[in-house]
Design an enzyme around this catalytic site. Structure first.
Site, PDB file in Angstrom:
ATOM      1  N   SER A 119       0.838  -1.210   0.000  1.00 31.95           N
ATOM      2  CA  SER A 119       0.000   0.000   0.000  1.00 31.95           C
ATOM      3  C   SER A 119       0.866   1.250   0.000  1.00 31.95           C
ATOM      4  O   SER A 119       0.586   2.225  -0.701  1.00 31.95           O
ATOM      5  CB  SER A 119      -0.875   0.042   1.252  1.00 31.95           C
ATOM      6  OG  SER A 119      -1.575  -1.140   1.391  1.00 31.95           O
TER       7      SER A 119
ATOM      8  N   LYS B  35     -12.515 -10.063  -3.149  1.00 28.06           N
ATOM      9  CA  LYS B  35     -11.074  -9.798  -3.251  1.00 28.06           C
ATOM     10  C   LYS B  35     -10.563 -10.432  -4.551  1.00 28.06           C
ATOM     11  O   LYS B  35     -11.363 -10.754  -5.426  1.00 28.06           O
ATOM     12  CB  LYS B  35     -10.373 -10.374  -2.015  1.00 28.06           C
ATOM     13  CG  LYS B  35     -10.632  -9.536  -0.761  1.00 28.06           C
ATOM     14  CD  LYS B  35      -9.807  -8.279  -0.818  1.00 28.06           C
ATOM     15  CE  LYS B  35     -10.041  -7.382   0.375  1.00 28.06           C
ATOM     16  NZ  LYS B  35      -9.215  -6.164   0.280  1.00 28.06           N
TER      17      LYS B  35
ATOM     18  N   SER C 290     -14.038   0.373   3.304  1.00 28.08           N
ATOM     19  CA  SER C 290     -13.040   0.104   2.265  1.00 28.08           C
ATOM     20  C   SER C 290     -12.049   1.253   2.185  1.00 28.08           C
ATOM     21  O   SER C 290     -12.393   2.392   1.868  1.00 28.08           O
ATOM     22  CB  SER C 290     -13.729  -0.079   0.912  1.00 28.08           C
ATOM     23  OG  SER C 290     -12.769   0.041  -0.117  1.00 28.08           O
TER      24      SER C 290
ATOM     25  N   ASP D 188      -6.912  -8.592   4.649  1.00 27.89           N
ATOM     26  CA  ASP D 188      -6.097  -9.366   3.706  1.00 27.89           C
ATOM     27  C   ASP D 188      -5.466 -10.599   4.345  1.00 27.89           C
ATOM     28  O   ASP D 188      -4.892 -11.434   3.649  1.00 27.89           O
ATOM     29  CB  ASP D 188      -4.984  -8.487   3.130  1.00 27.89           C
ATOM     30  CG  ASP D 188      -5.516  -7.579   2.037  1.00 27.89           C
ATOM     31  OD1 ASP D 188      -6.578  -7.906   1.468  1.00 27.89           O
ATOM     32  OD2 ASP D 188      -4.887  -6.542   1.767  1.00 27.89           O
TER      33      ASP D 188
ATOM     34  N   ARG E 119       1.405   4.209  -2.953  1.00 23.60           N
ATOM     35  CA  ARG E 119       1.093   5.601  -2.636  1.00 23.60           C
ATOM     36  C   ARG E 119       2.330   6.493  -2.719  1.00 23.60           C
ATOM     37  O   ARG E 119       2.235   7.671  -3.033  1.00 23.60           O
ATOM     38  CB  ARG E 119       0.433   5.690  -1.254  1.00 23.60           C
ATOM     39  CG  ARG E 119      -1.007   5.162  -1.279  1.00 23.60           C
ATOM     40  CD  ARG E 119      -1.479   4.804   0.112  1.00 23.60           C
ATOM     41  NE  ARG E 119      -2.880   4.417   0.180  1.00 23.60           N
ATOM     42  CZ  ARG E 119      -3.355   3.197  -0.074  1.00 23.60           C
ATOM     43  NH1 ARG E 119      -2.528   2.234  -0.455  1.00 23.60           N
ATOM     44  NH2 ARG E 119      -4.643   2.936   0.054  1.00 23.60           N
TER      45      ARG E 119
END
Ligand code: NAP
Length: 754
Positions: free
Chosen positions: A342, A662, A487, A635, A346
């Protein structure tokens, strides 16, 4: 040609044997094709014709042909297949001489490097000829050759393992195409089909322009006063690059004149780009030079991977990667797992939008984050690396992105697609987002619908799935959105769109989700407010470049946390793990099950908490997983299910319907996989019930879901027999060195590529 004509042809398509083949133009290509066909036994008789009798004599003496025809007419009269292998500009003249001589049902094919001119010549020549007496035409082009010419250079292996492109005409008889296809297959070639214009455009770019540049460069240097000196000191690179300047000048001048439109188009484009480079050198503009060179290097590296079958597109579509896990093994030592996915995503996104140069370390070189990186390169951002986790991003500012040359391909990355949707809704250009087969099945309306509320114009594909088409120049307005589901991707998407919106954009979440976007925006100096369950920002600001040391991904660490927790005698330390409070569900859940995890060396890196984790084996017990932990471990459930199987008693998961959308339906796919290794579970609409039991072993299908694959790899530590896991190629998306680390700690993994 009519079907009856085809029936009268003497070849037998199914047995791939043609009775008589005539090759007109017995040079390198014609001679090599004739020789290869003879050696493969694909023709009973090969007749050759060339305007040079000496070439025919050589052809006969070295066994390339069976017979030499004295005239063009004599060569063609009896032939079932006529192969024109003369220079492209000679085609019309040759065809004009034999237009009435083809036997009924004959097939005419060619090998010319340009297809438009061949097809044009065929149309003009056969216009006045009765249809029953015309051959069926199947244009062809072998993508193989050499700088040599003449029949003496004929080589029966010239086309083996090379491509041949056929450009069948729309009214073509498919049986004739099949005959030519099978002849080339006999030579060991891979046969492709494409349209005539497309062929000429593709070849202009990939073959004709490089030849032009090679001829031109060598000519320019040879014309320099001290050319001897230049050639004397020319290194290997010059030799490699200019090898093709030794190709046949007549053939190549023919090719350029015959494919002038397509060549001029790509030549003009190249000339413009060359002028830009010239200007950059004259102006000491290193940013432009770096931009071109890093984009070119990335494209070339990707191209090399495609050629060796390693790029994500090829792996995912064609290779089955299989994990073979022997039962048992150990979990010991000190490791640092791959960087957080993640944050890697980003860091590239925000670094690209920032003013100044952002330096990233610990970047995850997985396919997902690499796809993000490539997407920004395509939108004009100069990015150096990645080089052992180091990336340097020359930010272009919030409004500095440029229209990409084509659709943005995000591979397997759902995060990428949802975040990009927000970011691209605020641009001044149209974009299209696409992904691989698995990503193309995932829901995108959950971001498209709220973005439309902000004024974005977005089309999704069938049933709200990719591709997403996003219109540029939409004036976004700040909006408040109450998310119906927890989410982080939806929240991040809206906040990124909010950078481009008038006024304030705020998002309220029903349960806490990951807050990397908010933290990292703050790290780039862009203020994001947090009040209770609501995050908000005001559009129109700017980001300032920074340094980011990406912590190890707790989602990757989770496999080893569970591995050590279920393996008697295990003791493992995981270094520098990201401990973002919205991500630590796996630690909380394992601890609630009785797992022993110690946290040490706590620090903060770029606004994110980081720590070392030490795990030792303890017997686990089943629990009811608290629903507030579900978004914090979303996850990690595949591997937590394995922990539940190894625990004493029942573990119950509820409130986790998100798991069904997913990379796979993770509840069902895990339940199916567990069944395959001898464990029964009870699947519910929003979760699963698992009673601790023995794992027998067996064959599991991961359905291309990387986390399912790795979860079953961990299960092998407690299995009685071997576990074979199919469809594991996507592990590279999040955890490129999983195999190496698994081996390092003592797991018994072997990886096979089928
Ligand atoms: P090549 O070795 O020079 O052979 C061509 C032969 O055709 C020569 O013997 C030539 O004779 C003869 N010829 C020329 N005009 C003729 C006519 N009007 N009637 C009868 N024969 C004639 O050339 P190649 O490399 O084989 O190329 C042939 C074709 O293959 C070209 O269309 C080219 O675009 C295509 N091709 C070439 C390559 C490559 O790498 N070479 C790769 C793919 C496709 P003269 O020597 O007297 O002209």
């Amino acid at each position: 040609m009519s079907n009856s004509n085809m029936e009268r042809g003497a070849f037998v398509a199914s047995s791939k044997i043609v009775d008589t083949i005539a090759v007109i133009g017995l040079g390198l290509i014609g001679g090599s094709f004739a020789k290869a066909l003879k050696e493969a036994g694909a023709a009973r008789r090969v007749i050759g014709f060339d305007r040079r009798p000496e070439e025919l004599s050589v052809g006969l003496s070295i066994g390339v042909i069976d017979e030499a025809a004295q005239t063009l007419k004599q060569a063609v009269l009896d032939a079932d297949v006529v192969v024109l292998a003369v220079p492209v500009r000679a085609v019309e003249d040759v065809l004009g001489q034999i237009k009435y001589d083809f036997k009924p049902g004959a097939i005419l094919t060619d090998v010319g490097s340009v297809k438009g001119c061949f097809v044009g010549a065929v149309e003009r020549i056969f216009q006045g000829v009765d249809e029953a007496n015309r051959p069926v035409v199947v244009p062809g082009h072998p993508i193989a050759g050499s700088e040599k010419s003449g029949v003496a250079a004929a080589d029966a292996t010239l086309f083996a393992n090379h491509k041949v492109i056929l450009t069948p005409l729309s009214e073509q008889n498919p049986e004739a195409v099949e005959v030519i296809r099978s002849l080339w297959s006999c030579c060991g070639s891979t046969v492709l089909e494409m349209g005539v214009d497309h062929h000429d455009d593709v070849l202009a770019a990939t073959s004709h322009l490089p030849h032009l540049i090679a001829f031109s460069l060598v000519d320019t240097l040879a014309g320099e006063g001290d050319s001897k000196e230049i050639f004397k000191y020319a290194a290997g690179g010059f030799r490699d690059f200019t090898r093709i300047a030794a190709s046949d000048p007549v053939m190549w001048s023919d090719i350029f004149l015959s494919n002038s439109d397509s060549t001029l188009k790509v030549l003009d484009h190249f000339a413009d780009d060359l002028a830009t480079l010239r200007e950059a050198i004259a102006n000491q503009d290193s940013k432009t030079l770096l931009g071109v060179f890093t984009r070119a290097k990335a494209a070339r590296d990707h191209f090399s991977k495609i050629l060796s079958g390693q790029a994500y597109t090829t792996i995912m579509n064609t290779k089955n990667v299989v994990f073979k896990m022997k039962s048992g093994g150990e979990v010991q030592g000190v490791i640092r797992v791959a960087g957080d996915k993640s944050m890697s995503h980003r860091s590239i996104m925000l670094g690209s939008l920032a003013d100044g140069v952002t330096e990233v370390e610990g970047f995850l070189e997985g396919e997902d984050s690499l796809a993000t990186l490539q997407a920004f390169r395509d939108m004009g951002v100069v990015i150096e690396g990645p080089d052992e986790g180091r990336v340097k991003i020359y930010g272009v500012g919030v409004n500095g992105l440029k229209k990409p040359p084509g659709p943005i391909y995000l591979g397997n990355s759902g995060t990428g697609m949802r975040l990009f949707a927000g970011l691209l809704s605020g641009q001044s250009f149209d974009t299209e987002l696409t992904g691989d087969e698995s990503l193309s099945k995932r829901p995108m309306e959950r971001v498209a619908a709220p973005l439309r509320l902000m004024g974005a114009v977005i089309e999704t594909g069938d049933q709200g799935r990719p591709p997403m088409k996003i219109k540029g120049n939409s004036q976004l307005k700040g909006t408040h959105y109450d998310m119906p589901m927890a989410s982080a991707q939806v929240k991040s998407c809206l906040l990124l769109a909010g950078l481009y919106a008038d006024g304030e954009t705020s998002v309220t979440e029903p349960a806490p989700t990951r807050d990397h976007t908010e933290r990292m925006l703050n790290g780039f100096g862009y203020s994001v407010k947090r009040e209770g369950a609501t995050a908000s920002l005001v559009g129109g600001g700017s980001l300032t470049a920074t340094k980011i040391d990406v912590p190890a991904d707790i989602s990757s660490a989770a496999f080893f946390l569970v591995a050590a927790s279920i393996t008697p005698g295990a003791h493992l330390t995981l270094k520098h793990v990201g401990m973002n409070p919205t991500r630590v569900g796996v630690i909380n859940i394992l601890r609630a099950m009785g797992g022993h995890i110690e946290i040490s060396n706590e620090s903060e890196v770029g606004g994110e908490p980081v720590a070392d984790l030490t795990v030792s084996y303890r017997p686990l017990k089943g629990i009811n997983i608290p629903e507030d932990q579900v978004p914090l471990a979303i996850d990690e459930f595949p591997v937590l299910f394995i922990a539940a199987v190894c625990a004493e008693g029942k573990t119950v998961l509820t409130g986790a319907e998100e798991l069904r959308v997913k990379e796979s339906d993770r509840i069902q796919v895990m339940a199916d996989g567990l069944k395959a290794v001898g464990v029964d579970t009870l699947v519910t609409a929003d979760g699963i019930e698992i009673v601790g039991s023995e794992i027998a072993g067996g064959v599991v299908d991961s359905h291309g879901d990387h986390r399912i694959a790795m979860a079953f790899a961990v299960a092998s530590l407690r299995a009685k027999g071997e576990i074979v896991i199919n469809d594991c190629a996507n592990v590279a998306t999040s955890f490129p060195n999983f195999e190496a680390l698994a081996k390092q700690v003592g797991m018994q993994i072997s990886v096979e590529h089928e």
